[in-house]
Design an enzyme around this catalytic site. Structure first.
Site, mmCIF file in Angstrom:
data_model
loop_
_atom_site.group_PDB
_atom_site.id
_atom_site.type_symbol
_atom_site.label_atom_id
_atom_site.label_comp_id
_atom_site.label_asym_id
_atom_site.label_seq_id
_atom_site.Cartn_x
_atom_site.Cartn_y
_atom_site.Cartn_z
ATOM 1 N N GLU A 1 0.800 -1.224 0.000
ATOM 2 C CA GLU A 1 0.000 0.000 0.000
ATOM 3 C C GLU A 1 0.835 1.277 0.000
ATOM 4 O OE1 GLU A 1 -3.173 0.408 -0.428
ATOM 5 O OE2 GLU A 1 -3.975 -1.604 -0.166
ATOM 6 N N ASN B 1 -8.371 9.133 -5.098
ATOM 7 C CA ASN B 1 -9.256 8.266 -5.869
ATOM 8 C C ASN B 1 -10.343 9.130 -6.525
ATOM 9 O OD1 ASN B 1 -8.095 5.722 -4.721
ATOM 10 N ND2 ASN B 1 -8.908 6.605 -2.849
ATOM 11 N N ASP C 1 -14.639 8.359 -6.301
ATOM 12 C CA ASP C 1 -15.486 8.815 -5.189
ATOM 13 C C ASP C 1 -14.905 10.042 -4.485
ATOM 14 O OD1 ASP C 1 -13.386 7.746 -3.725
ATOM 15 O OD2 ASP C 1 -14.630 6.394 -2.542
ATOM 16 N N SER D 1 -12.235 10.412 -2.851
ATOM 17 C CA SER D 1 -11.638 10.119 -1.554
ATOM 18 C C SER D 1 -10.119 10.039 -1.707
ATOM 19 C CB SER D 1 -12.172 8.792 -1.005
ATOM 20 O OG SER D 1 -11.700 7.708 -1.791
ATOM 21 N N ASP E 1 -6.566 7.970 0.080
ATOM 22 C CA ASP E 1 -5.992 6.974 0.987
ATOM 23 C C ASP E 1 -4.810 7.617 1.689
ATOM 24 O OD1 ASP E 1 -7.804 5.123 -0.071
ATOM 25 O OD2 ASP E 1 -6.385 4.508 -1.621
ATOM 26 N N ASN F 1 -8.682 4.830 3.845
ATOM 27 C CA ASN F 1 -9.489 5.662 2.955
ATOM 28 C C ASN F 1 -10.373 6.664 3.695
ATOM 29 O OD1 ASN F 1 -12.254 5.875 1.267
ATOM 30 N ND2 ASN F 1 -10.492 5.714 -0.104
#
Length: 148
Positions: free
Chosen positions: A53, A64, A67, A69, A71, A78
């Site tokens: 990650e 992202n 949506d 959002s 991370d 998230n």
């Protein structure tokens, strides 16, 4: 004066970069924070997840666009579901923390939130990085030689 300005820029770049853990350093830290076996998840799985990650980087972020959002941090937690960044539409904030807290060198809050994430029905499968890089793989190399 130029030396002072240069020193300031160097310090700023170090602050922005955050902490990138060495493999065994992170393994020992996660073990000390109770992650080995937490909710049935081995330390090697947590290590693989963090590598996949964020490459062990506490300051990692990933936007992202779908949506809207982001991370955050070493576990790429998230903002739509788990933390509040003040800009993600319809955020839930299930961990009850600011997303900035997930970017700290001290990963205590990131660990606490990751523990909250795996209590949900998806468990560790909530992380795409874990599903794509760690699931059904030999993960012993992530902790090998670390004395954990």
């Amino acid at each position: 004066m130029k030396a002072l300005l240069l020193l300031g820029l160097v310090l700023l770049s170090v602050t922005v970069q955050g902490k990138v853990y060495e493999r065994c350093e992170l393994a020992k830290t996660l073990k000390a924070k109770g992650m080995d076996g937490y909710h049935g998840i081995s330390l090697a799985n947590w290590m693989c997840l963090a590598k996949a990650e964020s490459n062990y980087n506490t300051q990692a972020t990933n936007y992202n666009p779908g949506d809207k959002s982001t991370d955050y941090g070493i576990f790429q937690i998230n903002s739509h579901y788990w933390c509040n960044d003040g800009k993600t539409p319809k955020a839930v904030n299930a961990c009850g923390i600011s997303c900035k807290a997930l970017l700290q060198d001290d990963i205590s809050q990131a660990v606490a939130c990751a523990k909250r994430v795996v209590k949900d029905p998806q468990g560790i499968k909530a992380w795409v990085g874990w599903r794509n890089h760690c699931q059904n793989k030999d993960l012993k190399p992530y902790i090998h030689g670390c004395g954990v």
